[in-house]
Design a protein around this motif. Sequence first.
Motif, mmCIF file in Angstrom:
data_model
loop_
_atom_site.group_PDB
_atom_site.id
_atom_site.type_symbol
_atom_site.label_atom_id
_atom_site.label_comp_id
_atom_site.label_asym_id
_atom_site.label_seq_id
_atom_site.Cartn_x
_atom_site.Cartn_y
_atom_site.Cartn_z
ATOM 1 N N SER A 100 3.693 -9.441 -1.935
ATOM 2 C CA SER A 100 2.076 -9.750 -2.258
ATOM 3 C C SER A 100 1.448 -8.704 -2.997
ATOM 4 C CB SER A 100 1.482 -9.454 -0.626
ATOM 5 O OG SER A 100 1.481 -8.279 -0.122
ATOM 6 N N HIS A 101 0.134 -8.831 -3.052
ATOM 7 C CA HIS A 101 -0.553 -7.960 -3.912
ATOM 8 C C HIS A 101 -0.568 -6.441 -3.527
ATOM 9 C CE1 HIS A 101 -2.854 -11.109 -5.759
ATOM 10 N NE2 HIS A 101 -3.066 -11.558 -4.844
ATOM 11 N N ALA A 102 -0.157 -5.517 -4.365
ATOM 12 C CA ALA A 102 0.122 -4.108 -4.133
ATOM 13 C C ALA A 102 -1.166 -3.362 -3.323
ATOM 14 C CB ALA A 102 0.182 -3.224 -5.440
ATOM 15 N N PRO A 103 -0.777 -2.670 -2.358
ATOM 16 C CA PRO A 103 -2.162 -1.850 -1.817
ATOM 17 C C PRO A 103 -2.929 -1.087 -2.732
ATOM 18 C CG PRO A 103 -0.006 -1.084 -0.867
ATOM 19 C CD PRO A 103 0.303 -2.239 -2.161
ATOM 20 N N ILE A 104 -4.064 -0.643 -2.231
ATOM 21 C CA ILE A 104 -4.853 0.356 -2.962
ATOM 22 C C ILE A 104 -4.259 1.566 -3.293
ATOM 23 C CG2 ILE A 104 -7.050 1.484 -3.210
ATOM 24 C CD1 ILE A 104 -7.689 -1.587 -3.096
ATOM 25 N N GLY A 105 -4.300 2.029 -4.508
ATOM 26 C CA GLY A 105 -3.644 2.994 -4.934
ATOM 27 C C GLY A 105 -2.344 2.912 -5.823
ATOM 28 N N TYR A 106 -1.824 1.714 -5.684
ATOM 29 C CA TYR A 106 -0.441 1.114 -6.376
ATOM 30 C C TYR A 106 -0.965 -0.258 -7.211
ATOM 31 C CZ TYR A 106 1.638 3.894 -2.869
ATOM 32 O OH TYR A 106 2.122 5.175 -2.156
ATOM 33 N N ILE A 107 -0.003 -0.616 -8.119
ATOM 34 C CA ILE A 107 0.004 -1.979 -8.778
ATOM 35 C C ILE A 107 1.234 -2.531 -8.708
ATOM 36 C CG2 ILE A 107 -1.767 -1.049 -10.511
ATOM 37 C CD1 ILE A 107 0.495 -0.407 -12.639
ATOM 38 N N ASN A 108 1.410 -3.751 -8.478
ATOM 39 C CA ASN A 108 2.511 -4.618 -8.636
ATOM 40 C C ASN A 108 3.301 -4.102 -10.442
ATOM 41 O OD1 ASN A 108 0.592 -6.355 -7.092
ATOM 42 N ND2 ASN A 108 2.902 -6.516 -6.481
ATOM 43 N N PHE A 109 4.608 -3.856 -10.433
ATOM 44 C CA PHE A 109 5.267 -3.612 -11.669
ATOM 45 C C PHE A 109 6.482 -4.246 -11.439
ATOM 46 C CE2 PHE A 109 8.057 -0.217 -13.486
ATOM 47 C CZ PHE A 109 7.439 0.089 -14.813
ATOM 48 N N LYS A 110 7.029 -4.340 -12.655
ATOM 49 C CA LYS A 110 8.478 -4.929 -12.822
ATOM 50 C C LYS A 110 9.404 -3.862 -13.403
ATOM 51 C CE LYS A 110 7.716 -9.613 -12.942
ATOM 52 N NZ LYS A 110 8.073 -11.089 -13.598
ATOM 53 N N ASP A 111 10.529 -3.398 -12.769
ATOM 54 C CA ASP A 111 11.279 -2.497 -13.392
ATOM 55 C C ASP A 111 12.056 -2.898 -14.308
ATOM 56 O OD1 ASP A 111 13.500 -3.990 -12.189
ATOM 57 O OD2 ASP A 111 13.833 -2.701 -10.419
ATOM 58 N N HIS A 115 12.738 -6.714 -11.849
ATOM 59 C CA HIS A 115 12.356 -6.616 -10.540
ATOM 60 C C HIS A 115 11.144 -6.492 -9.934
ATOM 61 C CE1 HIS A 115 17.019 -6.643 -10.293
ATOM 62 N NE2 HIS A 115 16.676 -7.711 -9.982
ATOM 63 N N PRO A 116 10.340 -7.210 -9.295
ATOM 64 C CA PRO A 116 9.216 -6.853 -8.853
ATOM 65 C C PRO A 116 9.057 -5.598 -8.067
ATOM 66 C CG PRO A 116 9.390 -9.163 -8.431
ATOM 67 C CD PRO A 116 10.808 -8.439 -8.733
ATOM 68 N N THR A 117 8.273 -4.534 -7.967
ATOM 69 C CA THR A 117 8.287 -3.286 -7.185
ATOM 70 C C THR A 117 6.744 -2.794 -7.438
ATOM 71 O OG1 THR A 117 9.093 -1.282 -6.943
ATOM 72 C CG2 THR A 117 9.072 -1.762 -9.128
ATOM 73 N N LEU A 118 6.666 -1.809 -6.701
ATOM 74 C CA LEU A 118 5.381 -0.880 -6.949
ATOM 75 C C LEU A 118 5.155 0.190 -7.863
ATOM 76 C CD1 LEU A 118 4.192 -1.023 -3.076
ATOM 77 C CD2 LEU A 118 3.740 -2.515 -5.074
ATOM 78 N N ALA A 119 4.105 0.527 -8.351
ATOM 79 C CA ALA A 119 4.212 1.894 -9.371
ATOM 80 C C ALA A 119 2.653 2.387 -8.724
ATOM 81 C CB ALA A 119 4.108 1.599 -11.016
ATOM 82 N N PHE A 120 2.493 3.656 -9.001
ATOM 83 C CA PHE A 120 1.143 4.036 -8.791
ATOM 84 C C PHE A 120 0.163 3.755 -9.729
ATOM 85 C CE2 PHE A 120 4.045 7.945 -7.137
ATOM 86 C CZ PHE A 120 3.487 7.697 -5.833
ATOM 87 N N ASP A 121 -1.139 3.633 -9.241
ATOM 88 C CA ASP A 121 -2.068 3.163 -10.086
ATOM 89 C C ASP A 121 -2.977 4.276 -10.434
ATOM 90 O OD1 ASP A 121 -4.593 2.208 -11.048
ATOM 91 O OD2 ASP A 121 -5.061 0.762 -9.387
ATOM 92 N N ASP A 122 -2.760 4.686 -11.626
ATOM 93 C CA ASP A 122 -3.113 5.867 -12.143
ATOM 94 C C ASP A 122 -4.632 6.102 -12.054
ATOM 95 O OD1 ASP A 122 -0.801 6.945 -12.745
ATOM 96 O OD2 ASP A 122 -0.829 6.156 -14.883
#
Length: 173
Positions: A100-111, A115-122
Amino acid sequence: RTQLKEMLEYCRKNKTTIGHLVVYKLDRFARSMQDHMALQSLLTKLGIMLWSATEPINETTTGKLMEHVLASFAEFDNSVRSERCRNGMRARAEEGCWVSHAPIGYINFKDELKHPTLAFDDSMFEQVRKFFKEFLTGRYTQTEAIALAEKCGIRTKKGQPMSKNGVIGMLNN
C-alpha cells in the motif's frame, strides 16, 4: 454506505406511497446474508416488497428460496474476492514488497531489481524521527500526540496536518 442509508430514510418517510424497492441485482443490495435479511426485514416492516430487475425473486415459495440462494451467493462471492485480495497482499508482503502507500516518513521505491520496497522520505524523515523521540518520553497521550505531530511539522502526503486517526495509526504501525 451513504446512499443506502439515504434510500432507507426515503423509504421510511414515503412508506405509504412506496410498494416496491427494485434493485438491479441482489448482490448490489447487500454483501452478506445477515445484512440482506436485516434490510429485508426493515422493508417488510415498512410494507415495501423487494424486487430484483434481473433475478426471479417474488413472494412465492420458490421466489423466496431464490432470494435466499442469491443472497447467499452474493456473500460467498464477496468472501472469495476478499480472500483472494488478502492472499495476494500477503504474497507480496512475503516477497518483501510494500502493498500500500508508504507510511509517513517513507516513500514507495523500487530497488535495483525493480522490486517495490520502502525508502526514507528525506523531506519528512527528521520530523518523524523528532516526533517519535519526543513521544517515547512518555509525556504524551495519544490525543496529545496530534498536537505534537503538528509541532514537529509532520504533514500528510498532500501537505495537510495529520488527523487524529492518522497520528494514532502512525503510532500503531
